[in-house]
Design a protein around this motif. Structure first.
Motif, mmCIF file in Angstrom:
data_model
loop_
_atom_site.group_PDB
_atom_site.id
_atom_site.type_symbol
_atom_site.label_atom_id
_atom_site.label_comp_id
_atom_site.label_asym_id
_atom_site.label_seq_id
_atom_site.Cartn_x
_atom_site.Cartn_y
_atom_site.Cartn_z
ATOM 1 N N GLY A 1 10.288 -1.523 6.313
ATOM 2 C CA GLY A 1 10.264 -1.261 4.953
ATOM 3 C C GLY A 1 10.367 -3.061 4.532
ATOM 4 O O GLY A 1 10.067 -3.197 3.021
ATOM 5 N N LEU B 1 8.657 -6.795 4.061
ATOM 6 C CA LEU B 1 7.386 -7.696 3.722
ATOM 7 C C LEU B 1 7.120 -8.596 4.688
ATOM 8 O O LEU B 1 8.888 -9.750 4.678
ATOM 9 N N TRP C 1 1.712 -9.707 12.569
ATOM 10 C CA TRP C 1 1.844 -8.886 11.275
ATOM 11 C C TRP C 1 2.181 -9.939 10.804
ATOM 12 O O TRP C 1 2.608 -10.471 9.566
ATOM 13 N N THR D 1 10.463 -1.220 1.225
ATOM 14 C CA THR D 1 9.607 -0.152 0.435
ATOM 15 C C THR D 1 9.706 1.386 1.064
ATOM 16 O O THR D 1 9.921 2.100 0.312
ATOM 17 N N LEU E 1 9.489 -4.630 9.786
ATOM 18 C CA LEU E 1 7.954 -3.756 9.251
ATOM 19 C C LEU E 1 8.173 -1.952 9.385
ATOM 20 O O LEU E 1 8.142 -1.330 8.208
ATOM 21 N N GLU F 1 5.081 7.148 3.841
ATOM 22 C CA GLU F 1 6.447 7.199 3.417
ATOM 23 C C GLU F 1 6.178 8.572 3.089
ATOM 24 O O GLU F 1 7.413 9.330 2.935
ATOM 25 N N ARG G 1 -0.975 -3.165 -3.092
ATOM 26 C CA ARG G 1 -0.555 -3.194 -1.911
ATOM 27 C C ARG G 1 0.831 -2.091 -1.652
ATOM 28 O O ARG G 1 1.039 -1.774 -0.214
ATOM 29 N N LEU G 2 1.700 -3.143 -2.375
ATOM 30 C CA LEU G 2 2.986 -1.634 -2.118
ATOM 31 C C LEU G 2 2.732 -0.061 -2.221
ATOM 32 O O LEU G 2 3.069 0.576 -1.263
ATOM 33 N N ASP H 1 -0.119 1.539 -1.345
ATOM 34 C CA ASP H 1 -0.681 1.893 0.028
ATOM 35 C C ASP H 1 -0.077 1.628 1.731
ATOM 36 O O ASP H 1 0.324 2.345 2.376
ATOM 37 N N LEU H 2 1.547 0.975 1.039
ATOM 38 C CA LEU H 2 2.550 0.941 2.235
ATOM 39 C C LEU H 2 3.512 2.387 1.788
ATOM 40 O O LEU H 2 3.710 2.218 2.680
#
Length: 479
Positions: free
Chosen positions: A273, A275, A78, A373, A270, A345, A337-338, A340-341
Motif C-alpha cells: 500500500g 505510493l 511502477w 492504501t 506496492l 482491496e 487515483r486513491l 482506484d487503488l
C-alpha cells in the motif's frame, strides 16, 4: 614496471556527455537497494541533461529467468524511472564479446588457460596453507622465454585476462574518495568459460565501453570489481568512466537487508500500500541529502542532485519514517487515483458498493490518517458494509434519555437541505432542545450508522451516507 591508474574529474571529463546506467542481474525481484542505485543514476543523468541506460546482465544462465527480467521492468515502470536507452541484454551481445575476446587474445592481453578446476583449487589450497592469498599461479600465462605445459587433449580452455603483475589501481571514488588496490591482490581473472560464455567483469567492462558510460553509480559491494574492470578497460584502450560506490542499506536490526526479516522487493511495497513517489522520496534520503529537506518531488530531486552529497556511511531503513512520508503523499494524492487503488482491496474485504457513497468522496474524508492504501481501504470500509453494532454498546449509549433526541433528529433529517453545514446545525439544535452534550448524541448515532464508536466528524459521515441510508438505519428508533 609500476602501473598506476588514476580516475579523476578532469577538465575534459567535465565536458563529456553524461551517460549513466542501471545494470541489474535478473535473478529475482528488483531489490530496494537496486532501486536506490537506479534512482541515483537516473537523477544524476536527469540533473545534467544526460542519458540513463537500462542494461540487463543476464549471462548467469542458471539463475536468470524471463520472470525475473519482467519483475525488474515492472518495478522500474511502477517507480517511474524511465530509461532513455535499452533495455540491452548481454545474452544478445555474444558476437560483440567474442570479437573483443579474439582481439585480446591476438594482442596478448588475454590467454588460454587449460588448468582444470581441480588444479586451480589445489594451487589455492597450497597458498592458503602457507598463509598466502589464494590466486591463480599463472601456469598458462605466456611470458618471454617461458615454456608452457603440453596442451591437454581432454579439456577446453578458459580465457584469462593478463592482469598487470605490479603497481596499483587507484581511482577517485565519487563517494568514498581515493581507493588504491595493488595489482598483486588481483589474479588473472577468467573472462570466458570453457564453452566460450564471457564472465561478469569482462561483459561489464565491454558494455560500459561500448555504451560510452561516463559515470558508474552502484553499491559498494562492487568495489572489488572496479580495479578488475579498470584494468580490462585499460587493456582495451577504452575511456574510463568515473565510479561512485554507494554504501548498503541496513535493516531495522542494523544488519544487511534480508528477505526473511525485511520487505526488500520493490513490488512488496506496492502490495503493502505504498505510493511509488513516497518510496522514491524515502530511498533518496537513504544516503543523500539536500539540506534538511525531507519531502520533495522527483523534479526537485533532479534539480538538486549531485554526487557530492552522497553519504559514505550505510543507511538504516526505517519503516515508520517511510510510513510518515507515504502518509504525506496519500494526503496530497488525487482522490480518484486513491479510490482506484483501494477499490480492489475493498472488494476482497466484501465491500458493498451498490447504493453506497462515492468512493472518491469517502477517500477525501478518510485519507488524513492513513499511512498506506491498505489502511485507507480498511478505513473506507466504514461506508461499504452493513453495520453490526455491539448490543452491549448500543444499550450503553442508546439510553431512554437519548432516544427521543435521536428520533427528533431522524425526523428532521427527512426535510433539511442535505449538506454538512445544515446537518451540523441540526445536530446543535437537537442537542440544545434536549439539553444533551455532543458525545451523548454522536455516539449512538455512530453505532447505528456504522457499527463503530470511532469515525471522522459525525456531520461529515452523515452527509456522505446520504439521506436515504441515514433514514433507513435510524428507522430502528421507531420500534
Amino acid at each position: 614496471m609500476t602501473t598506476t591508474t588514476l580516475v579523476s574529474v578532469s577538465a575534459s571529463k567535465k565536458n563529456t556527455a553524461i551517460r549513466t546506467r542501471f545494470a541489474p542481474s535478473p535473478t529475482g525481484y528488483l531489490h530496494v537497494g537496486g532501486a536506490r542505485t537506479a534512482l541515483f543514476s537516473w537523477a544524476f543523468a536527469r540533473h545534467h541533461g544526460g542519458t540513463f541506460v537500462l542494461r540487463i546482465e543476464d549471462t548467469d544462465l542458471e539463475r536468470s529467468t524471463p520472470e525475473a527480467v519482467q519483475a525488474i521492468l515492472d518495478g522500474m515502470s511502477w517507480l517511474g524511472l524511465a530509461h532513455d536507452e535499452g533495455p540491452f541484454y548481454q545474452m544478445r551481445r555474444m558476437d560483440r564479446y567474442r570479437e573483443v575476446l579474439a582481439q585480446m587474445l591476438e594482442q596478448g592481453t588475454a590467454y588460454h588457460c587449460y588448468s582444470s578446476t581441480e588444479e586451480v583449487e589445489a594451487m589455492r589450497e597450497k597458498q592458503r596453507a602457507i598463509g598466502e592469498k589464494p590466486r591463480y599461479d599463472g601456469t598458462w600465462r605466456p611470458e618471454e622465454g617461458k615454456q608452457l605445459p603440453p596442451l591437454p587433449s581432454d579439456r577446453k580452455p578458459v580465457i584469462r585476462f593478463r592482469n598487470p603483475l605490479d603497481g596499483d589501481v587507484t581511482w577517485h571514488d565519487l563517494v568514498k574518495g581515493e581507493i588504491t588496490i595493488s595489482n598483486r591482490e588481483l589474479d588473472d581473472l577468467v573472462i570466458a568459460r570453457p564453452d566460450g560464455t564471457p564472465t561478469y567483469n569482462f561483459c561489464v567492462a565491454v558494455d560500459d565501453w561500448d555504451m560510452k558510460i561516463s559515470h558508474v553509480i552502484r553499491g559498494d559491494d562492487h568495489v572489488n570489481n572496479t580495479p578488475r574492470q579498470i584494468n580490462i578497460l585499460n587493456a582495451l584502450g577504452a575511456t574510463l568512466p568515473e565510479y561512485g560506490h554507494v554504501p548498503m542499506i541496513l535493516g531495522v536490526d542494523g544488519q544487511k537487508l534480508s528477505k526473511r526479516r525485511d520487505a526488500v522487493s520493490v513490488m512488496d511495497y506496492l502490495d503493502k500500500g505504498y505510493l511509488p513517489e513516497a518510496l522514491l522520496n524515502y530511498l533518496a534520503r537513504l544516503g543523500w541529502s539536500h539540506g534538511d529537506d525531507e519531502v520533495f518531488s522527483m523534479e526537485q530531486m533532479c534539480a538538486w542532485f549531485d554526487l557530492s552529497h552522497l553519504s559514505s556511511s550505510p543507511s538504516q531503513f526505517n519503516p515508520e519514517k517511510l510510513g510518515w512520508i507515504n502518509n504525506h503523499y496519500i494526503k496530497a494524492a488525487d482522490n480518484q487515483r486513491l479510490a482506484d487503488l483501494v477499490h480492489p482491496e475493498m472488494q476482497k474485504q466484501g465491500a458493498i458498493f451498490d447504493g453506497a457513497p462515492d468512493l472518491a468522496s469517502v477517500i477525501d474524508l478518510m485519507k488524513e490518517r492513513a499511512n498506506t492504501t491498505l489502511e485507507l481501504a480498511q478505513a473506507a470500509m466504514l461506508f461499504y458494509r452493513y453495520p453490526q453494532p455491539d448490543a452491549a454498546l448500543l444499550r450503553q449509549h442508546l439510553t431512554d434519555l437519548v432516544r427521543p433526541a435521536l428520533q427528533a433528529y431522524a425526523q428532521a433529517c427527512e426535510t433539511i437541505v442535505w449538506e454538512k453545514a445544515a446537518i451540523s446545525a441540526l445536530m446543535k439544535q437537537v442537542l440544545a432542545q434536549h439539553s444533551l452534550k455532543m458525545p451523548q448524541l454522536a455516539m449512538p448515532l455512530r453505532l447505528l450508522l456504522t457499527g463503530q464508536v470511532q469515525t471522522p466528524s459525525i456531520d461529515a459521515v452523515v452527509e456522505l451516507f446520504g439521506r436515504e441510508t441515514v433514514l433507513q438505519r435510524l428507522a430502528v428508533l421507531k420500534d
